[in-house]
Design an enzyme around this catalytic site. Structure first.
Site, mmCIF file in Angstrom:
data_model
loop_
_atom_site.group_PDB
_atom_site.id
_atom_site.type_symbol
_atom_site.label_atom_id
_atom_site.label_comp_id
_atom_site.label_asym_id
_atom_site.label_seq_id
_atom_site.Cartn_x
_atom_site.Cartn_y
_atom_site.Cartn_z
ATOM 1 N N GLU A 1 1.264 11.706 53.204
ATOM 2 C CA GLU A 1 0.588 12.670 53.384
ATOM 3 C C GLU A 1 -0.181 13.306 54.787
ATOM 4 O O GLU A 1 -0.800 12.132 54.898
ATOM 5 C CB GLU A 1 -0.529 13.143 52.171
ATOM 6 C CG GLU A 1 0.191 13.333 50.751
ATOM 7 C CD GLU A 1 -0.998 13.242 49.688
ATOM 8 O OE1 GLU A 1 -1.999 13.690 50.083
ATOM 9 O OE2 GLU A 1 -0.646 12.855 48.620
ATOM 10 N N GLU B 1 -8.643 22.812 48.583
ATOM 11 C CA GLU B 1 -7.487 22.023 47.753
ATOM 12 C C GLU B 1 -6.456 22.857 47.487
ATOM 13 O O GLU B 1 -5.288 22.513 47.334
ATOM 14 C CB GLU B 1 -8.208 21.359 46.562
ATOM 15 C CG GLU B 1 -9.089 20.128 47.019
ATOM 16 C CD GLU B 1 -8.424 19.215 47.379
ATOM 17 O OE1 GLU B 1 -6.903 18.839 47.269
ATOM 18 O OE2 GLU B 1 -9.002 18.154 47.699
ATOM 19 N N LYS C 1 -4.807 23.544 41.543
ATOM 20 C CA LYS C 1 -5.702 22.474 42.066
ATOM 21 C C LYS C 1 -7.226 23.005 42.163
ATOM 22 O O LYS C 1 -7.458 24.252 41.693
ATOM 23 C CB LYS C 1 -5.508 22.298 43.392
ATOM 24 C CG LYS C 1 -3.763 21.552 43.589
ATOM 25 C CD LYS C 1 -3.775 21.103 44.494
ATOM 26 C CE LYS C 1 -3.764 19.498 44.415
ATOM 27 N NZ LYS C 1 -3.305 18.429 45.540
ATOM 28 N N GLU D 1 -1.590 25.716 46.143
ATOM 29 C CA GLU D 1 -1.203 25.227 44.650
ATOM 30 C C GLU D 1 -2.648 25.961 43.794
ATOM 31 O O GLU D 1 -3.672 25.281 44.032
ATOM 32 C CB GLU D 1 -0.942 23.790 44.218
ATOM 33 C CG GLU D 1 0.215 23.472 45.046
ATOM 34 C CD GLU D 1 0.564 21.875 45.014
ATOM 35 O OE1 GLU D 1 0.330 21.028 43.993
ATOM 36 O OE2 GLU D 1 0.184 21.230 46.219
#
Ligand SMILES: *[C@@H]1O[C@H](CO)[C@@H](O)[C@H](O)[C@H]1NC(C)=O
Ligand SMILES: *[C@@H]1O[C@H](CO)[C@@H](O)[C@H](O)[C@H]1NC(C)=O
Length: 341
Positions: free
Chosen positions: A260, A318, A313, A310
């Site tokens: 990542e 985030e 999250k 997303e």
């Protein structure tokens, strides 16, 4: 004859300098309730010339969508499954029979990863036995060519500065050391999540933004010199600290894959902007083919985080690591085919 050989060689080296680009993947995080169907997602990867995908946990709908796609697939286990994978051989066997064996003919599995960022921590001791049971189960299923590894955060490091002083922390060393030996004996890489962003965000007044962003503006200015080596970006410095730690732990030959790396495009954190995220991600894609000062010329297989913003999250940065919005429009452009630029 000699001249021809030299010409062919430099042509090959030119090709080699582009081949690192093939090692760029993107993590397909799914902590959201508004993402496109897996078929649409796979098509989006293909349309953007993204060659590899990382999945954090198995999902047969997603694995079916990946059939015949040609994408390389990194398949993770739930962290919650590690204890059972480690202690129950038949559970590991059924995991492989459910999520790898039925797809292996049409899905190009790159690695199975036992857990994500669990070392150090309560579940750390399960990682290696889970890896061993998954490996045995894959072999028993005739899938021994799929390597088993794990993904760690850089919090496994007790020392990372300067990079040559990289060392695992006392809490992490017992597990990471054994895992490194296991991986080294199989020539399987260790996966590491690398985030210059969080180092920058925790101390924006002392970390130069260009150093964290790997931006060419500061490319000539070394923010860190370490022995004879000048570091112009934090990504290389973090990676070399990991290599130094592996050398200290007795695994100097172990390869590292960046499982990542990313930069938020919003969410209110220091430096979180579309411009910075676009700069960082494109810099990573352009840079990783050339290696780090400690491993010059050794292309770093890298997975960007992440495909989508997303919405389930935690609020803030985030939720804002995606290259794409859930409606598949770009948050910013990343050029995965720089040879065509
Ligand atoms: C993908 O690659 C093809 C051929 O290499 C190229 O024509 C196309 O423009 C690329 N697409 C993107 C979005 O980069
Ligand atoms: C698998 O992914 C699909 C598509 O994202 C989702 O609808 C489904 O709930 C997932 N299945 C499981 C078991 O998580």
């Amino acid at each position: 004859m000699m001249a021809l050989w030299v010409a062919a060689c430099s042509l090959l080296m030119l090709c080699a300098s582009f081949s690192g680009v093939e090692g760029i993947g993107v993590s397909y995080g799914m902590i959201a309730n508004n993402l496109p169907s897996p078929d649409q997602v796979v098509a989006l990867y293909k349309a953007n010339n993204i060659t590899d995908v990382r999945l954090y946990h198995p999902n047969t709908t997603v694995l079916n969508a990946l059939r015949g796609s040609g994408l390389g697939v990194v398949l993770g286990t739930f962290n919650e499954d590690l204890a059972r994978l480690a202690s129950d051989v038949s559970f590991a066997a059924s995991w492989v029979q459910s999520y790898v064996a039925p797809f292996a003919g049409d899905v190009r599995f790159r690695y199975v990863t036992a857990g994500n960022e669990v070392i150090p921590g309560d579940d750390a001791a399960w990682v290696l036995p889970a890896m061993q049971n998954l490996e045995s189960a894959l072999r028993a299923a005739g899938l021994g060519a799929v390597p088993v590894t794990t993904a760690v955060a850089t919090s496994v490091l007790g020392s990372s500065y300067p990079p040559s002083q990289g060392a695992f922390s006392e809490a992490s060393l017992p597990m990471v050391g054994q895992i490194a030996s296991f991986l080294a004996s199989r020539a399987t890489p260790l996966l590491v999540n690398v985030y210059p962003y969080f180092a920058y965000a925790s101390d924006p007044s002392s970390v130069p933004l260009g150093y964290a962003l790997m931006s060419s503006a500061t490319g000539g200015t070394a923010a860190v010199t370490d022995g004879g080596v000048a570091y112009t970006n934090m990504f290389d410095a973090i990676l070399d600290a990991v290599y130094a730690a592996l050398e200290r732990a007795g695994a100097p030959s172990l390869e590292v894959v960046v499982s990542e790396t990313g930069w938020p495009s919003g969410g209110g954190g220091p430096g979180a902007s579309v411009e910075n995220a676009a700069a960082y991600m494109n810099n990573v894609v352009r840079h990783v083919g050339s290696g780090t000062p400690r491993r010059p010329g050794k292309a770093v297989e890298t997975y960007l985080f992440a495909m989508f913003n997303e919405n389930q999250k935690p609020e803030g940065v985030e939720q804002n690591f995606g290259l794409f919005q859930p409606d598949m429009t770009e948050v910013y452009h990343v050029d995965f085919a720089p040879a065509s630029a």
